[in-house]
Design a protein around this motif. Structure first.
Motif, PDB file in Angstrom:
ATOM      1  N   LEU A 128      65.729  40.564  27.233  1.00 53.62           N
ATOM      2  CA  LEU A 128      65.408  40.339  25.840  1.00 53.62           C
ATOM      3  C   LEU A 128      64.196  39.584  26.154  1.00 53.62           C
ATOM      4  CD1 LEU A 128      65.611  40.239  22.970  1.00 53.62           C
ATOM      5  CD2 LEU A 128      67.209  38.421  23.092  1.00 53.62           C
ATOM      6  N   GLU A 129      64.207  38.327  27.021  1.00 55.78           N
ATOM      7  CA  GLU A 129      63.102  37.395  27.015  1.00 55.78           C
ATOM      8  C   GLU A 129      62.046  38.010  27.540  1.00 55.78           C
ATOM      9  OE1 GLU A 129      64.560  33.832  28.795  1.00 55.78           O
ATOM     10  OE2 GLU A 129      66.297  33.702  27.734  1.00 55.78           O
ATOM     11  N   MET A 130      62.158  39.069  28.541  1.00 50.92           N
ATOM     12  CA  MET A 130      60.894  39.806  29.077  1.00 50.92           C
ATOM     13  C   MET A 130      60.370  40.616  27.780  1.00 50.92           C
ATOM     14  SD  MET A 130      60.574  39.054  32.519  1.00 50.92           S
ATOM     15  CE  MET A 130      59.723  40.403  33.288  1.00 50.92           C
ATOM     16  N   ALA A 131      60.895  41.329  26.948  1.00 51.25           N
ATOM     17  CA  ALA A 131      60.324  41.976  26.125  1.00 51.25           C
ATOM     18  C   ALA A 131      59.571  40.925  25.208  1.00 51.25           C
ATOM     19  CB  ALA A 131      61.499  42.835  25.370  1.00 51.25           C
ATOM     20  N   VAL A 132      60.285  39.955  24.839  1.00 51.73           N
ATOM     21  CA  VAL A 132      59.780  38.855  24.018  1.00 51.73           C
ATOM     22  C   VAL A 132      58.483  38.279  24.317  1.00 51.73           C
ATOM     23  CG1 VAL A 132      60.061  36.880  22.340  1.00 51.73           C
ATOM     24  CG2 VAL A 132      61.785  38.589  22.720  1.00 51.73           C
ATOM     25  N   ALA A 133      58.767  38.020  25.690  1.00 48.66           N
ATOM     26  CA  ALA A 133      57.374  37.388  26.446  1.00 48.66           C
ATOM     27  C   ALA A 133      56.390  38.474  26.298  1.00 48.66           C
ATOM     28  CB  ALA A 133      57.868  37.083  27.685  1.00 48.66           C
ATOM     29  N   THR A 134      56.503  39.658  26.843  1.00 52.11           N
ATOM     30  CA  THR A 134      55.432  40.509  26.828  1.00 52.11           C
ATOM     31  C   THR A 134      54.788  40.881  25.415  1.00 52.11           C
ATOM     32  OG1 THR A 134      56.504  41.915  28.519  1.00 52.11           O
ATOM     33  CG2 THR A 134      54.860  42.934  27.457  1.00 52.11           C
ATOM     34  N   VAL A 135      55.784  41.034  24.479  1.00 47.22           N
ATOM     35  CA  VAL A 135      54.964  41.065  22.937  1.00 47.22           C
ATOM     36  C   VAL A 135      54.202  39.996  22.629  1.00 47.22           C
ATOM     37  CG1 VAL A 135      55.429  41.517  20.573  1.00 47.22           C
ATOM     38  CG2 VAL A 135      56.614  42.757  22.397  1.00 47.22           C
ATOM     39  N   MET A 136      54.731  38.864  23.029  1.00 43.21           N
ATOM     40  CA  MET A 136      54.265  37.487  22.363  1.00 43.21           C
ATOM     41  C   MET A 136      52.831  37.257  23.264  1.00 43.21           C
ATOM     42  SD  MET A 136      55.634  36.350  19.816  1.00 43.21           S
ATOM     43  CE  MET A 136      54.734  34.803  19.714  1.00 43.21           C
ATOM     44  N   GLY A 137      52.604  37.521  24.638  1.00 41.77           N
ATOM     45  CA  GLY A 137      51.723  37.288  25.307  1.00 41.77           C
ATOM     46  C   GLY A 137      50.466  38.366  24.937  1.00 41.77           C
ATOM     47  N   LEU A 138      51.060  39.482  24.664  1.00 45.60           N
ATOM     48  CA  LEU A 138      49.751  40.388  24.108  1.00 45.60           C
ATOM     49  C   LEU A 138      49.178  39.985  22.991  1.00 45.60           C
ATOM     50  CD1 LEU A 138      51.478  43.906  25.103  1.00 45.60           C
ATOM     51  CD2 LEU A 138      49.590  42.531  26.358  1.00 45.60           C
ATOM     52  N   LEU A 139      50.233  39.525  21.978  1.00 52.70           N
ATOM     53  CA  LEU A 139      49.446  39.048  20.585  1.00 52.70           C
ATOM     54  C   LEU A 139      48.721  37.763  21.036  1.00 52.70           C
ATOM     55  CD1 LEU A 139      52.875  39.361  18.458  1.00 52.70           C
ATOM     56  CD2 LEU A 139      50.635  40.920  18.439  1.00 52.70           C
ATOM     57  N   VAL A 140      49.027  36.977  21.733  1.00 52.51           N
ATOM     58  CA  VAL A 140      48.396  35.798  21.824  1.00 52.51           C
ATOM     59  C   VAL A 140      47.024  36.398  22.570  1.00 52.51           C
ATOM     60  CG1 VAL A 140      48.136  33.375  23.046  1.00 52.51           C
ATOM     61  CG2 VAL A 140      50.591  34.168  22.013  1.00 52.51           C
ATOM     62  N   GLY A 141      47.132  37.059  23.650  1.00 53.81           N
ATOM     63  CA  GLY A 141      45.868  37.541  24.533  1.00 53.81           C
ATOM     64  C   GLY A 141      45.016  38.169  23.324  1.00 53.81           C
ATOM     65  N   THR A 142      45.501  38.801  22.639  1.00 56.30           N
ATOM     66  CA  THR A 142      44.651  39.534  21.479  1.00 56.30           C
ATOM     67  C   THR A 142      43.891  38.613  20.571  1.00 56.30           C
ATOM     68  OG1 THR A 142      45.911  41.436  21.449  1.00 56.30           O
ATOM     69  CG2 THR A 142      44.325  41.247  19.567  1.00 56.30           C
ATOM     70  N   GLY A 143      44.656  37.366  20.069  1.00 56.67           N
ATOM     71  CA  GLY A 143      43.924  36.394  19.420  1.00 56.67           C
ATOM     72  C   GLY A 143      43.098  35.704  20.266  1.00 56.67           C
ATOM     73  N   VAL A 144      43.195  35.573  21.395  1.00 59.11           N
ATOM     74  CA  VAL A 144      42.040  34.867  22.396  1.00 59.11           C
ATOM     75  C   VAL A 144      41.050  35.820  22.522  1.00 59.11           C
ATOM     76  CG1 VAL A 144      41.694  33.968  24.614  1.00 59.11           C
ATOM     77  CG2 VAL A 144      43.688  33.755  23.777  1.00 59.11           C
ATOM     78  N   ALA A 145      41.034  37.015  22.597  1.00 61.76           N
ATOM     79  CA  ALA A 145      39.956  37.666  22.603  1.00 61.76           C
ATOM     80  C   ALA A 145      38.939  37.915  21.299  1.00 61.76           C
ATOM     81  CB  ALA A 145      40.516  39.419  22.944  1.00 61.76           C
ATOM     82  N   PHE A 146      39.989  37.899  20.216  1.00 61.30           N
ATOM     83  CA  PHE A 146      38.909  37.563  18.781  1.00 61.30           C
ATOM     84  C   PHE A 146      38.261  36.434  18.956  1.00 61.30           C
ATOM     85  CE2 PHE A 146      41.801  41.338  17.445  1.00 61.30           C
ATOM     86  CZ  PHE A 146      40.586  41.935  16.698  1.00 61.30           C
ATOM     87  N   ALA A 147      39.002  35.278  19.492  1.00 57.70           N
ATOM     88  CA  ALA A 147      38.251  34.000  19.168  1.00 57.70           C
ATOM     89  C   ALA A 147      37.171  33.893  20.359  1.00 57.70           C
ATOM     90  CB  ALA A 147      39.279  32.819  19.762  1.00 57.70           C
ATOM     91  N   LEU A 148      37.239  34.524  21.437  1.00 59.92           N
ATOM     92  CA  LEU A 148      36.008  34.580  22.400  1.00 59.92           C
ATOM     93  C   LEU A 148      34.996  35.374  21.696  1.00 59.92           C
ATOM     94  CD1 LEU A 148      37.942  34.896  25.664  1.00 59.92           C
ATOM     95  CD2 LEU A 148      37.034  32.946  24.859  1.00 59.92           C
TER      96      LEU A 148
END
Length: 225
Positions: free
Chosen positions: A175-195
């Motif tokens: 569960l924690e690995m799945a949540v971390a993967t989803v949250m990491g990709l969402l945050v990474g997408t947000g960082v990409a848009f910010a850049l």
């Protein structure tokens, strides 16, 4: 004279393009989140939870009517308060030699009630399943005795001793690995848009028309020498 300014339309490709251009950033942020979870799983000690069940019964008499049954159901919240009291906590800590602080006791021991079935559950968390079951059963037995002293009658009975749990309740790797993967990709997408927002470079003819509002008359191709 009124001039209508048409808002630029945002297509799906405009939304996807920043992510594709900065896919490395998205992947790196996702991997960083997963790495943090892996480190946590390595460092954190697994916790197991066992529960012993208590029931509120009539003292040496059968319950023959709904009014009497409701009376004993109404006693369940009162017994929950007794089992959650400082007096009970101090007795459990002293008689079982747990060596826990009051704060740790409250984190590890929970009392849950079910008025409909006249039952209460003593839930205990510990680093091993056997220890969790032993403490839960021992604490439940002590609680019934202290409750009898307070209420001046034995209505609280141990219904089911605790059994060692098969799986830990914390941490939960999948569960924690799945949540971390989803949250990491969402945050990474947000960082990409910010850049992309901070990057003012013009990369193609579409960027010229969008940012400068000027038509593109010609494009000079890039030639690798």
């Amino acid at each position: 004279m009124n001039t209508d300014f048409a808002e630029p339309e945002v297509s799906l490709s405009d939304l996807v393009a920043p992510v594709l251009r900065r896919w490395r950033t998205v992947v790196l942020v996702g991997l960083f989140a997963v790495t943090l979870v892996v480190l946590r799983l390595v460092v954190v000690t697994p916790q197991y939870e066992a529960q012993a069940k208590l029931i509120v019964l009539a003292p040496n008499e059968a319950v023959a009517d709904l009014q009497t049954l409701q009376l004993y159901r109404n006693l369940v919240p009162a017994y929950r308060e007794i089992l959650s009291s400082r007096r009970v906590m101090e007795t459990v800590l002293a008689e079982m030699n747990l060596g826990w602080s009051p704060e740790e006791y409250r984190k590890r021991v929970r009392i849950e009630e079910d008025e409909q079935s006249q039952t209460l559950e003593v839930r205990v968390r510990a680093p091993s399943p056997e220890e969790a079951a032993r403490i839960a059963t021992g604490a439940a037995q002590i609680m019934t005795r202290v409750a009898a002293d307070i209420m001046q009658e034995e209505r609280l009975v141990l219904l089911d001793p605790a059994a060692p749990p098969e799986k830990p309740v914390s941490p939960r790797p999948l569960l924690e690995m799945a949540v971390a993967t989803v949250m990491g990709l969402l945050v990474g997408t947000g960082v990409a848009f910010a850049l992309e927002t901070l990057d003012r470079r013009i990369r193609d003819e579409a960027s010229v028309e969008r940012r400068l509002g000027l038509p593109v008359l010609g494009v000079i191709p890039h030639i690798d020498l």
